[in-house]
Scaffold this active site. Structure first.
Site, PDB file in Angstrom:
ATOM      1  N   ASP A 177      -9.139 -58.985  44.055  1.00 14.53           N
ATOM      2  CA  ASP A 177      -8.679 -59.444  45.359  1.00 14.53           C
ATOM      3  C   ASP A 177      -7.198 -60.066  45.115  1.00 14.53           C
ATOM      4  OD1 ASP A 177      -8.712 -59.813  48.450  1.00 14.53           O
ATOM      5  OD2 ASP A 177      -8.477 -61.903  47.719  1.00 14.53           O
ATOM      6  N   GLU A 217      -6.322 -54.737  44.270  1.00 18.70           N
ATOM      7  CA  GLU A 217      -5.630 -54.796  45.509  1.00 18.70           C
ATOM      8  C   GLU A 217      -4.285 -55.292  45.452  1.00 18.70           C
ATOM      9  OE1 GLU A 217      -5.314 -57.047  49.892  1.00 18.70           O
ATOM     10  OE2 GLU A 217      -5.867 -58.081  47.926  1.00 18.70           O
TER      11      GLU A 217
END
Length: 649
Positions: A315, A369
């Site tokens: 993330d 990401e």
């Protein structure tokens, strides 16, 4: 009198690797471990707190008294405190009472604890990750499922809000209860993998799990570590891979967490320009500190080894790599080259990818990401890349969603938004996401991003999905989007499964099933998904009609599909250029009544030798309104294709 006995699990080599940032299995050493000393069962505790004046273990076994069970500092200046407490067993609640040089007593939960309480106290539990797995067959062959040459279609989900049942809508389902519902649903829908938003322990529900305090603890909201293992084991035994969201970018400032762990900036960077995240009000790891790198890479190893995860989606990589992320001029400090790249974070990510791929090989996959154009994210580290297996194709997602918000008559002015991705789609190994971030905070659900009346909205979403599943790259779809969830995602309640009682929603769900099936079993759509030989434009510039046409090609010469997208509500008799000696048959139509479409039949009206679209021959194809049509190349004009097998409704 101190009731702690001397004991250690650390060798000198362990300590050396820890201090060098090269120990990747720290969970075998730090934390609370059930051991035996001198014939007596008990628990060994160890914690890193180099600036502490004193560290003691407090818990329900000593009435949370910090004077009774004081750990011993190691002699080697490692900053490790350790010791053995006789008589303790699994289930014991504990924390570390850390006395700082200033005389503060900080009560901290164990950074390496395997379980945490679900209350304000949020104490750690002496626990275990022992589990009797029976997924050997999956582990043996999963390299085939995670290969870049394999179909990868991911169902992204938030465990707390996917499904809730019973009289109490606030009650979370247990991991085992989720398994009973989720496994057959994923099998029916045809997804190859499930991605769980963070399952690591987190204190604040509105963070969705991205503000983690217990990096080594499966959140006890849904049960024990073994309950989560049961869920993963069941997924594996039904041929479904599991990807976990992993958050090495930041952590919250909760009093019992990592922030100022021993009274100093231990895990976070002391300089707020590098150590504090202005958007999330959280703290950023100090990637230049060796012991912190060991903590994080060990954490990645832990979830891959102990929980048999098949991949990690990392993330907020953009925030890690850019020193100026979400900062104004003067609020960040350039690197030694005067640039905005966080060199320590880049080196950490390279080391992380190198370590996990060395340990697990192609059995696992790491996914970034990342929303910028940071170069070579999926290139190997030895070639100067960052070493990820894949990267989310954020540019494609934003351009595509922007396009589908445009009124049909005006789409010719935004045509390039759909075609632009072909300019860079082979720069990285891309996963195409339609993720949770796009259906919250006033952005509207996917179905309500579409323009037009109800029928047109669903037709638009159907053709968008055809575009997504036939475009090069792996796929990711957030839960609820497969059936057209109408409200924005709400983390406090279940998805609106009752919508499947309506034909428009049921039809959309059936379309996603069939697209998954086509993507998984027609090799042309995945064999070359990261290779330029797998894609070819037939016509990218028909702005006036808002139609795009392209080929997807497998490794075999005759394994070719043609995709035609009509992005207006008009029925068209559309002329398409084809190569000499090729013959085509329609095998898929998103306007089919099966999907609650209008039922216009996309038949080939005429085949002719007239050149068109820089090709020697052409066909006239009846194009349904707002539809994606897929044609398969035949061996000859009379050859009868084996039709794409569709799921039974």
């Amino acid at each position: 009198m101190n009731s702690v006995k001397t004991y250690t699990l650390f060798t000198e080599h362990d300590v050396y690797l820890f201090k060098e940032g090269k120990h990747y299995k720290l969970y075998d050493k730090f934390g609370a471990h059930s051991v035996e000393k001198d014939g007596i069962q008990g628990v060994y505790f160890s914690v890193w707190a180099p600036n502490a004046k004193k560290v003691s273990v407090i818990g329900n076994f000593n009435n949370w008294n910090h004077k009774d069970h004081i750990l011993f500092p190691r002699w080697d200046e490692s900053g490790i405190w350790e010791g053995f407490i006789p008589g303790l067993t699994w289930g014991t609640l504990y924390k570390y009472a850390i006395e700082t040089p200033r005389g503060e007593i900080l009560e901290k939960s164990d950074p390496y604890a395997l379980s945490w309480e679900q209350n304000r106290q949020a104490a750690s539990l002496v626990s275990t990750t022992w589990y009797e797995w029976n997924d050997k067959e999956w582990l043996k062959n999963r390299w085939k499922k995670n290969s870049l040459n394999a179909p990868i279609s991911v169902y992204e989900m938030h465990l707390a809000s996917w499904l809730r049942e019973g009289d109490d809508p606030k009650r979370f389902l247990n991991y085992r209860e989720i398994a009973k519902k989720l496994v057959p649903y994923i099998k029916e829908m045809g997804f190859t993998h499930v991605e769980f938003m963070p399952v690591m322990e987190y204190p604040y529900d509105p963070s969705w799990g991205y503000q983690i305090t217990g990096f080594y603890a499966a959140t006890s909201r849904f049960g024990s570590p073994q309950d989560l293992m049961f869920l993963i084991n069941e997924l594996h035994n039904h041929d479904i891979g599991i990807i976990l969201d992993w958050v090495p970018s930041h952590f919250p400032g909760d009093a019992n967490g990592l922030h100022r762990f021993d009274g100093s900036y231990l895990y976070e960077h002391e300089d707020p320009r590098k150590g504090f995240h202005p958007d999330w009000k959280s703290y950023i790891f100090n990637y230049g500190r060796n012991e912190v790198k060991s903590f994080l890479i060990s954490n990645a190893m832990f979830w891959l080894e102990r929980y048999h995860a098949d991949g990690l989606r990392v993330d907020a990589v953009t925030s890690m790599l850019h020193l100026d992320y979400s900062r104004n001029e003067g609020e960040w400090e350039p690197n030694i080259y005067g640039e905005n790249v966080n060199l320590e974070a880049k080196a950490f990510l390279q080391e992380f990818n190198t370590a996990v791929y060395k340990e697990f090989g192609d059995n696992i996959i790491t996914i970034a990401e990342e929303s910028s154009d940071f170069p070579m994210l999926t290139n190997p580290v030895h070639d100067g890349g960052v070493g990820f297996g894949m990267k989310w194709m954020m540019g494609w997602m934003h351009d595509t969603l922007d396009y589908f918000k445009v009124e049909h008559a005006d789409r010719k002015f935004s045509h390039h938004k759909l075609t632009f991705a072909s300019m860079y789609m082979y720069n990285e190994n891309y996963m195409m996401p339609l993720s949770h971030d796009e259906v919250v905070h006033g952005k509207a659900s996917l179905i309500y991003k579409m323009v037009g009346d109800e029928w047109q909205k669903f037709a638009n979403l159907r053709v968008l999905y055809v575009y997504m599943f036939t475009h090069p790259g792996a796929k990711l779809l957030f839960m609820g989007d497969e059936f057209g969830q109408t409200s924005e995602w709400n983390f406090t309640q279940s998805l609106d499964w009752h919508l499947l009682e309506y034909p428009v929603h049921k039809g959309l769900q059936t379309l996603v099933k069939d697209l998954n099936h086509m993507y998984r079993y027609e090799t042309a759509f995945y064999e070359n998904q990261f290779d330029k030989s797998g894609f070819e434009w037939v016509e990218a510039d028909d702005l006036e009609n808002s139609v795009i046409t392209y080929l997807r090609k497998g490794k075999k010469k005759d394994d070719v599909f043609m995709v035609v997208l009509n992005l207006t509500p008009k029925v068209l008799d559309y002329k398409i250029g084809i190569n000499a000696g090729t013959y085509w048959e329609v095998v898929f139509n998103s306007d089919d009544e099966r999907y609650n479409g209008s039922g216009v039949n996309p038949e080939i009206i005429k085949e002719q030798s007239e050149p068109w679209m820089n090709r020697p021959n052409s066909i006239i194809l009846k194009l349904p309104p707002l539809a994606g049509v897929v044609l398969k190349m035949k061996k000859d004009k009379k050859y009868k294709l084996h039709r794409i097998k569709l799921h039974k409704r």
